[in-house]
Design an enzyme around this catalytic site. Sequence first.
Site, PDB file in Angstrom:
ATOM      1  N   GLU A 113       0.846  -1.204   0.000  1.00 55.23           N
ATOM      2  CA  GLU A 113       0.000   0.000   0.000  1.00 55.23           C
ATOM      3  C   GLU A 113       0.870   1.237   0.000  1.00 55.23           C
ATOM      4  O   GLU A 113       2.019   1.199   0.438  1.00 55.23           O
ATOM      5  CB  GLU A 113      -0.859   0.037   1.280  1.00 55.23           C
ATOM      6  CG  GLU A 113      -1.888  -1.052   1.346  1.00 55.23           C
ATOM      7  CD  GLU A 113      -2.572  -1.117   2.705  1.00 55.23           C
ATOM      8  OE1 GLU A 113      -2.460  -0.158   3.503  1.00 55.23           O
ATOM      9  OE2 GLU A 113      -3.197  -2.145   2.960  1.00 55.23           O
ATOM     10  N   LYS A 115       2.116   4.675   1.465  1.00 57.00           N
ATOM     11  CA  LYS A 115       2.176   5.203   2.835  1.00 57.00           C
ATOM     12  C   LYS A 115       1.847   6.694   2.764  1.00 57.00           C
ATOM     13  O   LYS A 115       2.678   7.510   2.370  1.00 57.00           O
ATOM     14  CB  LYS A 115       3.572   4.986   3.431  1.00 57.00           C
ATOM     15  CG  LYS A 115       3.650   5.345   4.887  1.00 57.00           C
ATOM     16  CD  LYS A 115       4.998   4.913   5.456  1.00 57.00           C
ATOM     17  CE  LYS A 115       5.032   4.977   6.956  1.00 57.00           C
ATOM     18  NZ  LYS A 115       4.760   6.289   7.506  1.00 57.00           N
ATOM     19  N   ASP A 117       1.124  10.424   3.647  1.00 57.72           N
ATOM     20  CA  ASP A 117       1.827  11.280   4.594  1.00 57.72           C
ATOM     21  C   ASP A 117       0.861  12.258   5.251  1.00 57.72           C
ATOM     22  O   ASP A 117       0.712  13.395   4.815  1.00 57.72           O
ATOM     23  CB  ASP A 117       2.942  12.035   3.847  1.00 57.72           C
ATOM     24  CG  ASP A 117       3.950  12.606   4.808  1.00 57.72           C
ATOM     25  OD1 ASP A 117       3.907  12.251   5.997  1.00 57.72           O
ATOM     26  OD2 ASP A 117       4.780  13.424   4.375  1.00 57.72           O
ATOM     27  N   TYR A 225      -7.309   2.210   5.804  1.00 56.53           N
ATOM     28  CA  TYR A 225      -6.421   1.098   5.481  1.00 56.53           C
ATOM     29  C   TYR A 225      -6.358  -0.028   6.518  1.00 56.53           C
ATOM     30  O   TYR A 225      -5.531  -0.929   6.378  1.00 56.53           O
ATOM     31  CB  TYR A 225      -5.011   1.592   5.173  1.00 56.53           C
ATOM     32  CG  TYR A 225      -4.441   2.558   6.206  1.00 56.53           C
ATOM     33  CD1 TYR A 225      -4.227   2.170   7.516  1.00 56.53           C
ATOM     34  CD2 TYR A 225      -4.110   3.855   5.835  1.00 56.53           C
ATOM     35  CE1 TYR A 225      -3.707   3.044   8.439  1.00 56.53           C
ATOM     36  CE2 TYR A 225      -3.581   4.747   6.760  1.00 56.53           C
ATOM     37  CZ  TYR A 225      -3.386   4.336   8.050  1.00 56.53           C
ATOM     38  OH  TYR A 225      -2.877   5.205   8.972  1.00 56.53           O
ATOM     39  N   LYS A 312      10.626   3.576   3.411  1.00 59.91           N
ATOM     40  CA  LYS A 312      10.547   5.040   3.267  1.00 59.91           C
ATOM     41  C   LYS A 312      11.393   5.483   2.087  1.00 59.91           C
ATOM     42  O   LYS A 312      12.566   5.111   1.986  1.00 59.91           O
ATOM     43  CB  LYS A 312      11.096   5.711   4.532  1.00 59.91           C
ATOM     44  CG  LYS A 312      10.197   5.500   5.718  1.00 59.91           C
ATOM     45  CD  LYS A 312       9.344   6.710   5.941  1.00 59.91           C
ATOM     46  CE  LYS A 312       9.270   6.985   7.418  1.00 59.91           C
ATOM     47  NZ  LYS A 312       8.939   8.248   7.827  1.00 59.91           N
ATOM     48  N   CYS A 406      12.704  47.962  -2.628  1.00 60.12           N
ATOM     49  CA  CYS A 406      11.971  47.163  -3.610  1.00 60.12           C
ATOM     50  C   CYS A 406      12.825  46.977  -4.862  1.00 60.12           C
ATOM     51  O   CYS A 406      13.351  47.953  -5.410  1.00 60.12           O
ATOM     52  CB  CYS A 406      10.668  47.872  -3.955  1.00 60.12           C
ATOM     53  SG  CYS A 406       9.762  47.042  -5.266  1.00 60.12           S
ATOM     54  N   CYS A 409      10.963  49.048  -7.798  1.00 61.34           N
ATOM     55  CA  CYS A 409      10.731  50.501  -7.825  1.00 61.34           C
ATOM     56  C   CYS A 409      11.581  51.255  -6.811  1.00 61.34           C
ATOM     57  O   CYS A 409      11.389  52.452  -6.621  1.00 61.34           O
ATOM     58  CB  CYS A 409       9.250  50.798  -7.629  1.00 61.34           C
ATOM     59  SG  CYS A 409       8.683  50.479  -5.952  1.00 61.34           S
ATOM     60  N   CYS A 424       6.547  46.293  -0.087  1.00 64.70           N
ATOM     61  CA  CYS A 424       6.824  47.537  -0.787  1.00 64.70           C
ATOM     62  C   CYS A 424       5.546  48.368  -0.687  1.00 64.70           C
ATOM     63  O   CYS A 424       4.492  47.934  -1.156  1.00 64.70           O
ATOM     64  CB  CYS A 424       7.160  47.252  -2.254  1.00 64.70           C
ATOM     65  SG  CYS A 424       7.075  48.756  -3.247  1.00 64.70           S
ATOM     66  N   CYS A 430       4.343  50.739  -8.278  1.00 68.58           N
ATOM     67  CA  CYS A 430       5.289  49.627  -8.415  1.00 68.58           C
ATOM     68  C   CYS A 430       4.750  48.649  -9.469  1.00 68.58           C
ATOM     69  O   CYS A 430       3.674  48.050  -9.271  1.00 68.58           O
ATOM     70  CB  CYS A 430       5.435  48.972  -7.038  1.00 68.58           C
ATOM     71  SG  CYS A 430       6.545  47.582  -7.010  1.00 68.58           S
TER      72      CYS A 430
HETATM   73  S1  IVH Z   1      -1.057   0.505   8.638  1.00 66.66           S
HETATM   74  C1  IVH Z   1       0.337  -0.993  13.001  1.00 66.66           C
HETATM   75  N1  IVH Z   1      -1.150   1.536   6.251  1.00 66.66           N
HETATM   76  O1  IVH Z   1       2.098   5.237   8.876  1.00 66.66           O
HETATM   77  C2  IVH Z   1       0.393   0.144  12.088  1.00 66.66           C
HETATM   78  N2  IVH Z   1      -0.307   2.879   8.020  1.00 66.66           N
HETATM   79  O2  IVH Z   1       4.463   4.439  10.470  1.00 66.66           O
HETATM   80  C3  IVH Z   1      -0.741   0.071  11.154  1.00 66.66           C
HETATM   81  N3  IVH Z   1       0.317   5.162   7.329  1.00 66.66           N
HETATM   82  O3  IVH Z   1       0.653   5.287  12.061  1.00 66.66           O
HETATM   83  C4  IVH Z   1      -0.696   1.149  10.169  1.00 66.66           C
HETATM   84  N4  IVH Z   1      -0.229   4.935   5.210  1.00 66.66           N
HETATM   85  O4  IVH Z   1      -0.274   6.889  10.278  1.00 66.66           O
HETATM   86  C5  IVH Z   1      -0.811   1.746   7.539  1.00 66.66           C
HETATM   87  N5  IVH Z   1      -1.325   2.323   4.084  1.00 66.66           N
HETATM   88  C6  IVH Z   1      -1.008   2.524   5.348  1.00 66.66           C
HETATM   89  C7  IVH Z   1      -0.486   3.757   5.812  1.00 66.66           C
HETATM   90  C8  IVH Z   1      -0.139   3.894   7.161  1.00 66.66           C
HETATM   91  C9  IVH Z   1       0.231   5.765   6.130  1.00 66.66           C
HETATM   92  C10 IVH Z   1       0.846   5.795   8.546  1.00 66.66           C
HETATM   93  C11 IVH Z   1      -0.017   5.602   9.779  1.00 66.66           C
HETATM   94  C12 IVH Z   1       0.840   4.848  10.743  1.00 66.66           C
HETATM   95  C13 IVH Z   1       2.224   5.173  10.261  1.00 66.66           C
HETATM   96  C14 IVH Z   1       3.156   4.053  10.657  1.00 66.66           C
END
Ligand code: IVH
Length: 671
Positions: A113, A115, A117, A225, A312, A406, A409, A424, A430
Site C-alpha cells: 500500500e 504510505k 503522509d 487502510y 521510506k 523594492c 521601484c 513595498c 510599483c
Molecule cells: S497501517 C500498526 N497503512 O504510517 C500500524 N499505516 O508508520 C498500522 N500510514 O501510524 C498502520 N499509510 O499513520 C498503515 N497504508 C497505510 C499507511 C499507514 C500511512 C501511517 C499511519 C501509521 C504510520 C506508521
Amino acid sequence: MSIFAVKEQMDALVAELNQHTYNYYVLAMPTIADYEFDKKLEELAKLEKEHPEFADPNSPTQKVGGDITKNFITVKHKWPMLSLGNTYNEQDLRDFDERVRKAIGDDFEYVCELKFDGLSISLTYENVVLVRAVTRGDGTQGDDVTSNIKTIHTIPHHLKGDEIPDIFEIRGEVFMHRAAFEKLNKEREELGEVAYANPRNFAAGTVKMQDSKEVSKRPLDCFLYALNSEKQLFKTHWESLQTVKKWGFNVSDHSKLVNNIDDVLEFISEWENQRFKLSYDIDGIVIKVNSYAQQQELGFTAKSPRWAISYKYKAAEVQTVLEKVTYQVGRTGAVTPVANLKPVLLAGTTVKRATLHNADEIIRLGLHENDTVFVEKGGEIIPKIIKVNLEQRKSTALPIVYTNHCPECETTLIRKEGEVAFYCPNDEGCPPQIVGKIQHFIGRKAMNIDGLGDETIEAFYQRGLVSHISDLYFLKEKADKLKTIERFGEKSIENMLKGIEDSKQMTFEKLLFGLGIRYVGETVAKKLARGLKNIDNLAKASIEELTAVDEIGGRIAESIQDYFSKPEHLQQIVLLKAAGLQFEVAENEVLLQSDKLIGKTFVISGVFEKHSREELKAIIEENGGKILSGISAKLDFLVAGDNMGPSKLEKATKLNVPLISEEQLIEMIEL
Ligand code: IVH
C-alpha cells in the site's frame, strides 16, 4: 493600565506567540518551553475576554498549530495504535521477509500500500453510524476530534450495505491534497499568517482546531487502510479492504496483492517516480502480510506489528551553488526572496530556483554568497534549500542580507508588527503590484474574464494601455492600438472585448473580491456583500458596523477603511460604476453561505417540524444544492417529512434514493 497600553500588550503577545508558533511548526526549532507558551497564550486569552474590542480575529488563541490547545476529550484506544518499523533499502526489506518466512513458512501473500503522509485517525462505527473519531495521540489514548473529522466529505457518516458489523473500528490517514495546501497556504501568507511547511502539518493543525466551522473550510481527505473488530469478519486484509470500500469508505485504488518480496520491490520501484504524479504526498510504501491468521501468528513487538513494515523513500537531494538571491514582488507588495541556483538535475527535472519564503528563512539557513547548498525535493513542486554545506564556504564569503528596498521601484520596504513578510508600500507606482492587481481582478475566482490572460495584461501594461482596473472597460476605444500587439488578432480582440463586456454582470461579491482589498479574500468578500449589500454602505461603514458582520474582525475592518480612505481607490470605483459594474447585491441573487451541498440534488416532500418547505429549499440553495422537480435515479436525497405521498416514497425506495430527515439535512450543513 491605560487602554493604549492594554492594546499594545495584546499586540505584542500576538506577535510573540506567532513567532514562537512559526519557530515550532515551520522551522521546527522551538524557542520557548511549552509551559511558558501556554501561560502566555492564557494571558492573551484573558486580555481578549476583558477587551474583545482589541481582539485580533487571527489571534493565536483562535487557531491551533498542532497541539497548542488541549481542549479535546481524551479517549483510550480499544486497540493500541502502533507504529511501523521503517526500512530504507532492499536489504532491510529482505531481512524482514526472512523473519516472516521463518515464522510462518513460505506460503503467504503481501499487500503493498502507499504510505500516505498525513496523520492517522481511528473511526468507530456503531449501527452503521460514525460515533467517534480519535487521533493517534501517544498510541494508547488520543483526542476525540469527531466533529472536525465529520467535515471530511469522503468519510461517511452513515454506511450502506449488508452485513455491516454492529460495532467496529476502522483506521486511516487524514491528509490534504497538495493543490489545496498550496492554495490555502498562499492565502495564509497573503493574510500575513504563518505558512505551514507541508501538507501534513497543515492537515494536523486543522484536525486539532477548536472550531469545526473553520475546519470545514480546509479541505481534508482520508484513505482508510485497516479494520478492527471483536469478531473476525474476514480471512484476509485484502478482502477487508475490498469490502469496506463497498460500505462507502475511501480506499486507495493503488494497493496491490503480491506473492513475494521481489514483487514488493518492483512495486516500490514503480512508485519511486510515480508518486510525484499523485495529487497528495506519500512518503513510502507499507507492506502487510495478507492473511489475518498469519498476522496473528507473527504478533507484535512492544512498538509495532511483526507482520507489517514500511519502506521510506528518501527525499531526492542534491548539492549545488547559490548564484544569487533575487526578490519577487507580489500583487500585495509582499517581497519574497528566491534563491537562483546553478542548474542541477533533481528527481527528473532541472532545478534552477528554490523558494526562500522570507527574511527569517535566510537567517535560519545562515546563507552566504556563493554557498554550496543542499536542495531537496519532496512531494512539492518547488524545491527547497535544506542547509548549507559549510565545508565548501570560503572564509571571505559575506552573509546574504535581505534587501531593504523594492527590487522593482526602489521604494524602502516596510515590515508590519507581527508579520513575517516585508512589503513595498508603493502600491500605486510599483509595476508588479499594478500588473498583479489587474491580473487578480480578471482571475477565475474574481471577474473571470474570458479572452484575457496574465500575459496579455502584462503586454497591455508595457504598452501603456492599462494601469488601473478601470482601464479594462475603456479598451474598446483603443481598438486600433490593440491591433498593433503581436499575435493579438481581430478574433482575439473581439473575444476579449466580449469577455470584458460580460463581466459587467458579475456579482457584487466577486467584484468586491476582485478589487484586491487586503485581507478581503473570497469568503470575506461574500460575507461583506451579504452584510452590507452595496459598495456605498461598505465605504462609509464604521469599524463597529464592519465587525458586526459575521467573521469580520478588527484587522479586516481597518484594512477596508484604509482602502476607502484613498482617493485613487474611490476614483476607480466611480469609473467602474460608470462602466456599469454591479456594485450591489442583486435582489434575486442566491448568496451562497457555503459550498457544502454543491453538486448534490434534493427533493423536499411532506410536512416538517422546524422549517417550512420554502425555508428548507432556501437552506439547500444557499449551501449550493439544487432542488429537482421529481424523483429520478439522478436524485441524491429525498428530504422526507410527515405525510409524504406514498407514491413518492415507493419510487424513492425503488430507485435506492436515500431518505433524509430535516435534522439530517441541517447536520449536513452544520458540520
Ligand atoms: S497501517 C500498526 N497503512 O504510517 C500500524 N499505516 O508508520 C498500522 N500510514 O501510524 C498502520 N499509510 O499513520 C498503515 N497504508 C497505510 C499507511 C499507514 C500511512 C501511517 C499511519 C501509521 C504510520 C506508521
